[in-house]
Design a protein around this motif. Structure first.
Motif, short mmCIF file in Angstrom:
data_model
loop_
_atom_site.label_atom_id
_atom_site.label_comp_id
_atom_site.label_asym_id
_atom_site.label_seq_id
_atom_site.Cartn_x
_atom_site.Cartn_y
_atom_site.Cartn_z
N TYR A 1 -6.35 0.81 -1.61
CA TYR A 1 -6.33 -0.48 -0.91
C TYR A 1 -5.67 -0.33 0.44
O TYR A 1 -4.69 0.37 0.62
N THR B 1 0.84 -1.19 0.00
CA THR B 1 0.00 0.00 0.00
C THR B 1 0.88 1.24 0.00
O THR B 1 2.11 1.17 0.14
N ALA C 1 -1.90 -7.12 -10.28
CA ALA C 1 -2.06 -5.79 -9.72
C ALA C 1 -1.85 -4.70 -10.76
O ALA C 1 -2.35 -3.59 -10.62
N ALA D 1 -5.94 -5.88 -3.81
CA ALA D 1 -5.50 -4.62 -4.40
C ALA D 1 -6.21 -4.36 -5.73
O ALA D 1 -6.68 -3.25 -6.00
#
Length: 273
Positions: A69, A48, A242, A59
């Motif tokens: 997130y 994060t 991600a 995420a």
């Protein structure tokens, strides 16, 4: 707070992607929504903005929800590191290393408290929570001390969508068997079924839908055709998702909404249990 939990008949059925789509659809409607997975067993993680470590799937779901997130979205992250040991990461910070037996024996009570605290924090901050389970809710050797499926649905008191993968066959047995092995009170939480990774003519599957609904008493609210994408599943061996683009999230979400009864999912949120 309005919530819904997505569980599966097995790993890699598409739970993470179903949660991703639901988060994006709610966010597109202007809702304040957050993802939540109480415990992840994954080597895939991301940091994060505060330098705290969470799983890539939460995420990604937070990005789909158009929110930052947070470690509370994945309060327990278990990262296998070889030699039958796992790094224990709590609220984004590594605190210990232990094997599976010691983890189950020593961490169960603490884990429940951590999950409840995280759920409360998110419930106070968001209108909607989209919870994700792991593996199957009826791994009978693990049920007494599990921290990620029906026990969490009970804690949050939310309804459940059950997802199955039809790609390799056996979808009827997996659905019927999962529901049959759940205690009655937890089986009653299951308000809808999604069949994922379908290939072929969906019209030819109507007899299958009729059988599932007639045998289980649970409505099939979506049959989703296989969709090639870069939003990798977290269970098993996968690459990090991600970095997936908003266009990829939107493409999957559009595909999802085309084949599920979105209004039924909204009703499940509204009515709850």
């Amino acid at each position: 707070m309005k919530g819904l939990m997505v569980q599966g008949t097995a790993s890699s059925v598409g739970k993470s992607l179903v949660c991703t789509a639901i988060c994006r659809l709610l966010a597109n409607e202007g809702k304040r929504v957050a993802p939540f997975k109480s415990q992840n067993m994954s080597s895939l993680s991301i940091y994060t903005k505060d330098g705290l470590e969470i799983s890539v799937s939460q995420a990604l779901q937070a990005r789909a929800a158009k929110t930052s997130y947070l470690p509370e979205m994945n309060p327990i992250l278990l990262k296998p590191n070889g030699n039958m040991e796992t790094d224990i990461i709590l609220l984004g910070q590594k605190v210990n290393k232990m094997n599976a037996i010691h983890y189950r024996e020593q961490f169960f009570e603490e884990g429940q408290k951590l999950i409840q605290t995280s759920l409360k924090m998110l419930s106070d901050s968001y209108e909607y929570l989209v919870l994700e389970g792991a593996g199957s809710p009826v791994e009978m050797n693990l049920r007494e001390r599990e921290l990620v499926n029906m026990r969490v649905a009970d804690m949050a008191d939310v309804p459940v969508l059950l997802v199955a993968n039809i790609e390799y066959g056996g979808v009827f047995a997996s659905m019927v068997g999962t529901l049959a092995l759940l205690p009655e009170t937890q089986r009653a939480r299951v308000k809808g079924i999604i069949i994922n990774k379908f290939q072929g003519d969906i019209a030819l599957f109507q007899d299958g839908i009729d059988f599932i609904e007639g045998y289980t008493g649970v409505k099939v609210i979506g049959v989703i055709p296989y969709f090639p994408n870069e939003l990798e599943e977290e269970d098993g061996i996968a690459k990090s998702s991600a970095a997936a683009s908003d266009d990829q999230i939107d493409a999957w979400t559009d595909h999802f909404k085309k084949y599920v009864k979105w209004e039924k999912i909204v009703d499940i949120f509204e009515v709850g249990n």
